[in-house]
Write a protein that holds these residues in place. Structure first.
Motif: not given
Length: 399
Positions: A225-229, A233-235
């Motif tokens: 999840v953190h890698q999406v930063n 905006y959303v997972v």
């Protein structure tokens, strides 16, 4: 900032009893099977999962937030067979941190065949959520995430602010489901796209020891999840609720994963949880998501072949919706209710003849010995219903 959006689909159909051409009484549904299956799934999934999630919502004082879609027929069966399940969903609703989304009351394919019936079923479902949970939904999800541009426009016409759909690679191209989108030429509604890779990691691969990423731990999920930063905006984790305890049994560690997952997500900076409604309000649309043809979240094809992949399914659906106006003009509420229960999409899913990558899934949920048996049984029931409205046709199918 990255927001995790958990959405859980909760549905149980009205299963048909074995119905032959010699049956005359309009008793179509298998009360014992429906009751027994609901109790089984309630004990393995609904009750323990609701307890776990209620504890998490309270523990994190609303920072952990989730969303559900409960079909009307699921709520009806809970009222009748297992009221403690409905009470546990009411407890979740009462926290103020759990949303319930709109869909078709009967989990039907009505959008494909009758816009009038689709609109009526959505209205029935909306009223039910208001009556049962005191919520008026602002987010819509069509049955099985069946979606195209027309679905978004129709939902916008009914006042919905966001629609859920599948994040299909062939439509996204280089883009990511971690952003919000809007349909072509339609700014009234935002689209939240299922992150199918992470969703399927949880729903299908969690207990697969041959999977390269097994075991899926809470801290590993939080790192993903953190890698999406910086890249969205959303997972959006959209799964069947039966993932917890029914598809993935308790001994796989699925409930332990749930208990520890929020803590691990919160450990990393700039992560939170939002409901789809909150995400739609908080984040802008990053462009158009053009879906000219129907997609869904079902099977590897992400299309309609689970319900419309063979002639039996097409014929059954055509014959069912062909009598819609006659049923409604007949004016008998009992006949209309039975007809609407026949629109439940599961009846046509049972007729699917796919036996390759998705065959095990279809067989697992199928109470019939073969798709042909399902088709014959359904058509015998439909033929009986047609007789009740005076449109009995010759040539009844033999059992």
């Amino acid at each position: 900032m990255v927001s995790v959006c958990f959405y859980f689909q909760v549905h149980q159909p009205y299963r048909l009893r074995r119905f032959s051409i010699f049956d005359k009484q309009p008793q179509y549904f298998d009360e014992d099977a429906n009751r027994n299956i609901l109790h089984k799934v309630a004990n393995k999934c609904y009750l323990p999962a609701n307890r776990t999630l209620l504890d998490l919502v309270r523990r994190y004082e609303g920072r952990f937030r989730i969303s559900y879609s409960l079909t009307g027929v699921l709520i009806e069966q809970c009222r009748r067979y297992c009221p403690q399940v409905l009470d546990s969903f009411r407890e979740l609703a009462a926290t103020g941190h759990v949303d319930f989304m709109a869909e078709t009351y009967y989990h039907s394919l009505s959008f494909l065949y009758s816009r009038e019936e689709w609109t009526e079923q959505v209205a029935l479902h909306r009223k039910l959520l208001q009556d049962v949970f005191g919520q008026t939904p602002t987010v819509f999800r069509n049955t099985e995430l069946i979606y195209n541009n027309d679905v978004a426009r129709a939902a916008a016409d009914l006042g919905y602010k966001a629609v859920l759909c599948e994040g299909a690679d062939h439509l996204l191209g280089y883009r990511s489901p971690t952003y919000l989108y809007h349909p072509p030429g339609e700014k009234r509604v935002k689209l939240l796209l299922k992150n199918y890779r992470l969703s399927d990691d949880l729903a299908f691969r969690f207990s697969n020891r041959d999977w390269a990423e097994w075991p899926l731990t809470a801290d590993k999920f939080a790192r993903w999840v953190h890698q999406v930063n910086g890249n969205g905006y959303v997972v959006n984790i959209f799964v069947d609720y039966e993932t917890f305890g029914e598809h993935q049994w308790a001994d796989t560690g699925i409930f332990e994963f749930l208990r520890h997952m929020p803590e691990e997500v919160f450990k990393l900076p700039d992560n939170d949880f939002k409901t789809p409604a909150e995400a739609a309000a908080a984040y802008p649309a990053s462009g158009e998501y053009d879906v000219p043809h129907m997609i869904s979240w079902a099977d590897t094809e992400r299309d309609l072949s689970a319900w419309l992949g063979n002639a039996m399914q097409s014929n059954a659906l055509h014959e069912l919706y062909r009598v819609e106006q006659e049923v409604k003009q007949h004016g008998d509420p009992a006949v209309l209710e039975d007809w609407r229960k026949l629109t439940i999409s599961d009846h046509f899913y049972y007729m699917c003849t796919k036996y390759f990558a998705d065959g095990a899934v279809h067989k697992y949920f199928n109470p019939y010995d073969s798709p042909y048996d399902s088709f014959i049984n359904f058509m015998n029931v439909l033929d009986n219903l047609r007789g009740r409205i005076g449109t009995q046709r010759a040539g009844r199918l033999t059992a």
